[in-house]
Design an enzyme around this catalytic site. Sequence first.
Site, mmCIF file in Angstrom:
data_model
loop_
_atom_site.group_PDB
_atom_site.id
_atom_site.type_symbol
_atom_site.label_atom_id
_atom_site.label_comp_id
_atom_site.label_asym_id
_atom_site.label_seq_id
_atom_site.Cartn_x
_atom_site.Cartn_y
_atom_site.Cartn_z
ATOM 1 N N ARG A 127 50.727 34.666 41.444
ATOM 2 C CA ARG A 127 50.356 34.909 40.054
ATOM 3 C C ARG A 127 49.519 36.182 39.948
ATOM 4 O O ARG A 127 48.916 36.602 40.914
ATOM 5 C CB ARG A 127 49.496 33.749 39.507
ATOM 6 N N GLU B 159 31.121 41.699 52.733
ATOM 7 C CA GLU B 159 31.711 41.183 51.496
ATOM 8 C C GLU B 159 32.885 42.079 51.105
ATOM 9 O O GLU B 159 32.739 43.305 51.093
ATOM 10 C CB GLU B 159 30.640 41.222 50.404
ATOM 11 N N HIS C 167 36.349 42.647 48.288
ATOM 12 C CA HIS C 167 37.082 42.277 47.073
ATOM 13 C C HIS C 167 38.353 43.095 46.975
ATOM 14 O O HIS C 167 38.349 44.298 47.272
ATOM 15 C CB HIS C 167 36.223 42.523 45.825
ATOM 16 N N PRO D 52 37.571 30.611 45.988
ATOM 17 C CA PRO D 52 38.440 29.925 45.032
ATOM 18 C C PRO D 52 39.557 30.785 44.457
ATOM 19 O O PRO D 52 39.358 31.958 44.156
ATOM 20 C CB PRO D 52 37.480 29.490 43.920
ATOM 21 N N ASN D 53 40.701 30.155 44.325
ATOM 22 C CA ASN D 53 41.912 30.698 43.705
ATOM 23 C C ASN D 53 42.643 31.729 44.555
ATOM 24 O O ASN D 53 43.759 32.126 44.210
ATOM 25 C CB ASN D 53 41.619 31.288 42.308
ATOM 26 N N ASN E 173 35.513 37.025 51.145
ATOM 27 C CA ASN E 173 35.810 37.271 49.737
ATOM 28 C C ASN E 173 35.497 35.956 49.040
ATOM 29 O O ASN E 173 36.294 35.008 49.101
ATOM 30 C CB ASN E 173 37.273 37.664 49.527
ATOM 31 N N ARG F 37 35.633 46.144 36.201
ATOM 32 C CA ARG F 37 36.118 44.999 35.436
ATOM 33 C C ARG F 37 35.025 44.487 34.484
ATOM 34 O O ARG F 37 34.113 45.204 34.133
ATOM 35 C CB ARG F 37 36.619 43.934 36.420
ATOM 36 N N ALA G 158 35.302 34.106 42.675
ATOM 37 C CA ALA G 158 34.384 34.002 41.538
ATOM 38 C C ALA G 158 32.992 33.505 41.939
ATOM 39 O O ALA G 158 32.008 33.768 41.233
ATOM 40 C CB ALA G 158 34.983 33.082 40.480
ATOM 41 N N TYR H 205 45.890 41.538 41.385
ATOM 42 C CA TYR H 205 45.586 41.239 42.788
ATOM 43 C C TYR H 205 46.694 41.609 43.775
ATOM 44 O O TYR H 205 46.553 41.364 44.974
ATOM 45 C CB TYR H 205 45.215 39.751 42.931
HETATM 46 O O1 CA2 Z 1 38.786 41.171 43.541
HETATM 47 C C1 CA2 Z 1 38.504 40.167 44.200
HETATM 48 O O2 CA2 Z 1 38.833 40.029 45.375
HETATM 49 C C2 CA2 Z 1 37.783 38.991 43.532
HETATM 50 O O3 CA2 Z 1 36.886 38.429 44.484
HETATM 51 C C3 CA2 Z 1 38.845 38.000 43.133
HETATM 52 C C4 CA2 Z 1 38.301 36.821 42.350
HETATM 53 C C5 CA2 Z 1 37.446 37.312 41.170
HETATM 54 O O4 CA2 Z 1 36.855 36.184 40.522
HETATM 55 C C6 CA2 Z 1 36.368 38.261 41.615
HETATM 56 O O5 CA2 Z 1 35.678 38.701 40.474
HETATM 57 C C7 CA2 Z 1 36.959 39.450 42.338
HETATM 58 C C8 CA2 Z 1 39.430 35.975 41.780
HETATM 59 C C9 CA2 Z 1 40.420 35.530 42.792
HETATM 60 C C10 CA2 Z 1 41.548 34.889 42.043
HETATM 61 O O6 CA2 Z 1 42.739 35.173 42.695
HETATM 62 C C11 CA2 Z 1 43.883 34.930 42.013
HETATM 63 C C12 CA2 Z 1 45.046 35.256 42.665
HETATM 64 C C13 CA2 Z 1 46.241 35.054 42.029
HETATM 65 C C14 CA2 Z 1 46.262 34.512 40.756
HETATM 66 C C15 CA2 Z 1 45.101 34.173 40.114
HETATM 67 C C16 CA2 Z 1 43.894 34.379 40.746
#
Ligand code: CA2
Length: 151
Positions: A21, A101, A103, A13-14, A77, A110, A80, A26
Amino acid sequence: MLHPLSVLVLHGPNLNLLGQREPGIYGSVSLAEINRLLEAEGLKLQAQIFPMQSNHEGILVDAIHEALAQHQGILINAGAYTHTSVALRDAIAAVKLPTVEVHLSNIYRREDFRHHSYIAPVAIGQISGFGVQSYLLGLQALVHHLRNYKL
Ligand code: CA2
């Protein structure tokens, strides 16, 4: 001549928002660019990659089930869902495909709630904190495992 491998790349997700963003956390690379870099790395490793992204847990579970018939390994990946999803963990454990896995961020630097991964105990390993490089390192590690321990 190496046996060609097929790897499912799952983005949770996301991650479709990458590059649009929160570049501070990221980075500024888009998901399409990550997939292109993985494809190029896959060419070097003689592994074809099949990327997909979903914001829906059940769709990711279905993709893991379907991977059994088509792929030799999974690079994931889970976003969340890493920190919440027993369903994804059970799916990976059920298909028994070697899974790495990854990230982008270092989840251990974090918030506390990101320190636990439901995926980690069913993965062969985890790479966290190297931005886009986490994916490329993860693919290398997965292919190395598949070539040396599986076939
Ligand atoms: O660090 C990572 O790759 C995560 O898997 C990214 C997830 C986060 O919930 C994990 O704790 C760590 C979040 C991905 C959200 O990606 C976004 C990208 C651009 C803007 C907002 C969110």
